[in-house]
Write a protein that holds these residues in place. Sequence first.
Motif, PDB file in Angstrom:
ATOM      1  N   ILE A  71       1.018  -1.190  -0.221  1.00  0.00           N
ATOM      2  CA  ILE A  71      -0.172  -0.045   0.264  1.00  0.00           C
ATOM      3  C   ILE A  71       0.870   1.199   0.211  1.00  0.00           C
ATOM      4  O   ILE A  71       0.369   2.234  -0.960  1.00  0.00           O
ATOM      5  N   THR A  72       1.896   1.539   0.506  1.00  0.00           N
ATOM      6  CA  THR A  72       2.589   2.560   0.960  1.00  0.00           C
ATOM      7  C   THR A  72       3.567   2.182  -0.674  1.00  0.00           C
ATOM      8  O   THR A  72       3.837   4.114  -0.735  1.00  0.00           O
ATOM      9  N   TRP A  73       3.975   1.891  -0.523  1.00  0.00           N
ATOM     10  CA  TRP A  73       4.487   1.366  -2.933  1.00  0.00           C
ATOM     11  C   TRP A  73       3.765   2.447  -3.027  1.00  0.00           C
ATOM     12  O   TRP A  73       3.704   2.906  -4.256  1.00  0.00           O
ATOM     13  N   PHE A  74       2.790   1.775  -3.387  1.00  0.00           N
ATOM     14  CA  PHE A  74       0.966   1.854  -4.829  1.00  0.00           C
ATOM     15  C   PHE A  74       1.082   3.631  -4.032  1.00  0.00           C
ATOM     16  O   PHE A  74       1.007   4.380  -5.452  1.00  0.00           O
ATOM     17  N   LEU A  75       0.778   4.259  -2.865  1.00  0.00           N
ATOM     18  CA  LEU A  75       0.589   5.565  -2.682  1.00  0.00           C
ATOM     19  C   LEU A  75       1.597   6.360  -2.816  1.00  0.00           C
ATOM     20  O   LEU A  75       1.166   6.997  -3.248  1.00  0.00           O
ATOM     21  N   HIS A  76       2.707   6.148  -3.433  1.00  0.00           N
ATOM     22  CA  HIS A  76       4.020   6.979  -3.355  1.00  0.00           C
ATOM     23  C   HIS A  76       4.065   7.119  -4.223  1.00  0.00           C
ATOM     24  O   HIS A  76       4.821   8.021  -5.086  1.00  0.00           O
ATOM     25  N   ASN A  77       3.429   5.933  -5.562  1.00  0.00           N
ATOM     26  CA  ASN A  77       3.769   5.633  -6.896  1.00  0.00           C
ATOM     27  C   ASN A  77       2.212   6.835  -7.657  1.00  0.00           C
ATOM     28  O   ASN A  77       2.205   6.950  -9.102  1.00  0.00           O
ATOM     29  N   THR A  78       1.241   6.939  -7.259  1.00  0.00           N
ATOM     30  CA  THR A  78       0.584   7.419  -7.085  1.00  0.00           C
ATOM     31  C   THR A  78       0.193   9.068  -6.290  1.00  0.00           C
ATOM     32  O   THR A  78       0.549  10.049  -6.661  1.00  0.00           O
ATOM     33  N   ILE A 116       2.607   6.770   6.638  1.00  0.00           N
ATOM     34  CA  ILE A 116       2.775   8.588   6.156  1.00  0.00           C
ATOM     35  C   ILE A 116       3.461   9.133   6.358  1.00  0.00           C
ATOM     36  O   ILE A 116       3.644   9.954   5.331  1.00  0.00           O
ATOM     37  N   LEU A 117       4.175   9.046   7.136  1.00  0.00           N
ATOM     38  CA  LEU A 117       5.094  10.538   7.370  1.00  0.00           C
ATOM     39  C   LEU A 117       6.306  10.414   6.124  1.00  0.00           C
ATOM     40  O   LEU A 117       6.667  11.517   5.777  1.00  0.00           O
ATOM     41  N   LEU A 118       6.567   9.488   5.995  1.00  0.00           N
ATOM     42  CA  LEU A 118       7.286   9.011   5.407  1.00  0.00           C
ATOM     43  C   LEU A 118       6.960   9.352   3.517  1.00  0.00           C
ATOM     44  O   LEU A 118       8.018  10.164   2.967  1.00  0.00           O
ATOM     45  N   LEU A 119       5.977   9.399   3.033  1.00  0.00           N
ATOM     46  CA  LEU A 119       5.393   9.428   2.036  1.00  0.00           C
ATOM     47  C   LEU A 119       4.616  10.913   2.358  1.00  0.00           C
ATOM     48  O   LEU A 119       5.417  12.042   0.867  1.00  0.00           O
ATOM     49  N   PHE A 120       4.414  11.371   3.311  1.00  0.00           N
ATOM     50  CA  PHE A 120       4.430  13.402   2.964  1.00  0.00           C
ATOM     51  C   PHE A 120       6.262  13.893   2.565  1.00  0.00           C
ATOM     52  O   PHE A 120       6.621  14.355   2.065  1.00  0.00           O
ATOM     53  N   SER A 123       7.057  13.119  -0.603  1.00  0.00           N
ATOM     54  CA  SER A 123       6.229  14.083  -2.150  1.00  0.00           C
ATOM     55  C   SER A 123       6.790  15.555  -1.797  1.00  0.00           C
ATOM     56  O   SER A 123       6.318  16.642  -3.057  1.00  0.00           O
ATOM     57  N   GLY A 124       7.235  15.549  -0.259  1.00  0.00           N
ATOM     58  CA  GLY A 124       7.775  16.978  -0.309  1.00  0.00           C
ATOM     59  C   GLY A 124       6.996  17.973   0.227  1.00  0.00           C
ATOM     60  O   GLY A 124       6.763  19.146   0.414  1.00  0.00           O
ATOM     61  N   ASP A 125       5.737  17.446   0.557  1.00  0.00           N
ATOM     62  CA  ASP A 125       5.319  17.929   1.576  1.00  0.00           C
ATOM     63  C   ASP A 125       5.213  18.458   2.853  1.00  0.00           C
ATOM     64  O   ASP A 125       6.166  17.146   3.292  1.00  0.00           O
ATOM     65  N   SER A 126       5.061  19.420   3.269  1.00  0.00           N
ATOM     66  CA  SER A 126       5.320  19.725   4.920  1.00  0.00           C
ATOM     67  C   SER A 126       3.872  19.032   5.602  1.00  0.00           C
ATOM     68  O   SER A 126       3.048  19.261   5.777  1.00  0.00           O
ATOM     69  N   ILE A 127       4.518  18.270   6.951  1.00  0.00           N
ATOM     70  CA  ILE A 127       3.887  17.766   7.436  1.00  0.00           C
ATOM     71  C   ILE A 127       3.279  18.280   9.121  1.00  0.00           C
ATOM     72  O   ILE A 127       2.276  18.006   9.351  1.00  0.00           O
ATOM     73  N   SER A 128       4.204  18.908   9.311  1.00  0.00           N
ATOM     74  CA  SER A 128       3.029  20.783   9.795  1.00  0.00           C
ATOM     75  C   SER A 128       1.813  21.268   8.937  1.00  0.00           C
ATOM     76  O   SER A 128       1.577  21.995  10.298  1.00  0.00           O
ATOM     77  N   LEU A 133      -1.378  17.887   8.738  1.00  0.00           N
ATOM     78  CA  LEU A 133      -1.271  17.438  10.303  1.00  0.00           C
ATOM     79  C   LEU A 133      -3.095  16.693  10.599  1.00  0.00           C
ATOM     80  O   LEU A 133      -2.877  15.211  11.278  1.00  0.00           O
ATOM     81  N   SER A 134      -3.935  17.742  10.585  1.00  0.00           N
ATOM     82  CA  SER A 134      -5.219  17.142  10.688  1.00  0.00           C
ATOM     83  C   SER A 134      -5.775  15.870   9.944  1.00  0.00           C
ATOM     84  O   SER A 134      -6.034  14.902  10.666  1.00  0.00           O
ATOM     85  N   LEU A 135      -5.499  15.355   8.606  1.00  0.00           N
ATOM     86  CA  LEU A 135      -5.479  14.590   8.025  1.00  0.00           C
ATOM     87  C   LEU A 135      -4.512  13.497   8.667  1.00  0.00           C
ATOM     88  O   LEU A 135      -5.693  12.188   9.237  1.00  0.00           O
ATOM     89  N   MET A 136      -3.594  13.689   8.069  1.00  0.00           N
ATOM     90  CA  MET A 136      -2.883  12.788   8.985  1.00  0.00           C
ATOM     91  C   MET A 136      -3.330  11.399  11.048  1.00  0.00           C
ATOM     92  O   MET A 136      -3.532  10.678  11.035  1.00  0.00           O
ATOM     93  N   SER A 137      -3.375  12.924  11.623  1.00  0.00           N
ATOM     94  CA  SER A 137      -4.555  12.535  12.986  1.00  0.00           C
ATOM     95  C   SER A 137      -6.036  11.692  12.624  1.00  0.00           C
ATOM     96  O   SER A 137      -6.029  10.849  13.134  1.00  0.00           O
ATOM     97  N   ILE A 138      -6.583  12.400  12.323  1.00  0.00           N
ATOM     98  CA  ILE A 138      -7.374  11.662  11.965  1.00  0.00           C
ATOM     99  C   ILE A 138      -7.385  10.241  10.918  1.00  0.00           C
ATOM    100  O   ILE A 138      -8.438   9.468  11.687  1.00  0.00           O
TER     101      ILE A 138
END
Length: 337
Positions: A71-78, A116-120, A123-128, A133-138
């Motif tokens: 799942i992690t690999w698939f998300l990383h590539n999509t 999920i942190l690794l995926l962020f 992708s260059g997105d900031s987890i902060s 942050l709210s998406l990950m928490s939920i």
Amino acid sequence: MAGLHQIEWLLVTLIILYLVIIGAPDERSLGLLLTTVAYFGFSLVASRLHFFGDRQRWLLAIHTWVMIGFITWFLHNTEGASGPLTSLYLLAVVTSALTLGVLATMLQVVAIGACILLLFQLSGDSISAPEHLSLMSINLIAFLIVGYLTSALVNGIEVSNRMLIEMASQDPLTGLFNRRAFNDLVKPIEAMARRSRRPYSVVVIDMDGLKAINDAQGHVEGDRVIQLLADELKAHTRSSDLLARHGGDEFLIMLPDTDADGATRMLRRLLAAPDHEIPAISIGVACYPEHGESFDALFEQADQAMYISKGLGGNRVHVADRPDAPSGMAQGKGRTP
């Protein structure tokens, strides 16, 4: 486990639908398709070979870790961790909860959070960022709740099943096996004895004075005496012996790897027990292969021998097709009634 593979096939189906409807980056479409097919093949082979059995928990854990990695690999590539496909991790959480229990599931939720942190990060997105942050928490809270509730539900079902099995196999008064459970447990021992031609003995025990106790003191006292006899029988049998309440005041014992002489010696010790609260008992014994080739035949012989003991005054052991000895002599060492 069938449920495990059905969940994995659901995962593959959802990913294929995504690739068909949404599509994938052109440069990665072939790799995504081939990897999805390879994962499906892995699940299919595992289900056909029954490689992941119920007792191989570490292999089941590997199975769920492979699912998380896929799942992690698939998300990383999509679309990364910010899209709706992050909910695919729920399938891994449910799989773990169904097979591995609460603790393993909570640990896997922590691992999913790390993914999920690794995926962020990849992708260059900031987890902060507040929305990330709210998406990950939920998501993590939802994974924890689903994992915990599913594990608790599975545990409750397992406890209920064990209770139902115990109720179906145990005599409620004495806690011994009932006749139905006894017959089921006898079958493999009987088959093994017939293959190896090893002896086993069948013992039928019946109280001589229970009716008098029930008439004079009531059934509550009669039940107490039955429980006392059951406890005495437990104390004089081995862990490998099968002991059951056949009904009323009659008990059955199967003694593996025991001939008639060995059974008689054990029963002498039972008759010599000092507990005078238990009425006298009549005992019949039959042994394989001396007295029959099947358990049913031996039970009939032992039952007849028990009635011979009772007819001779009780408080003694009688072996099928063998002259009986009076209480306190060669085959029956009696207690004071």
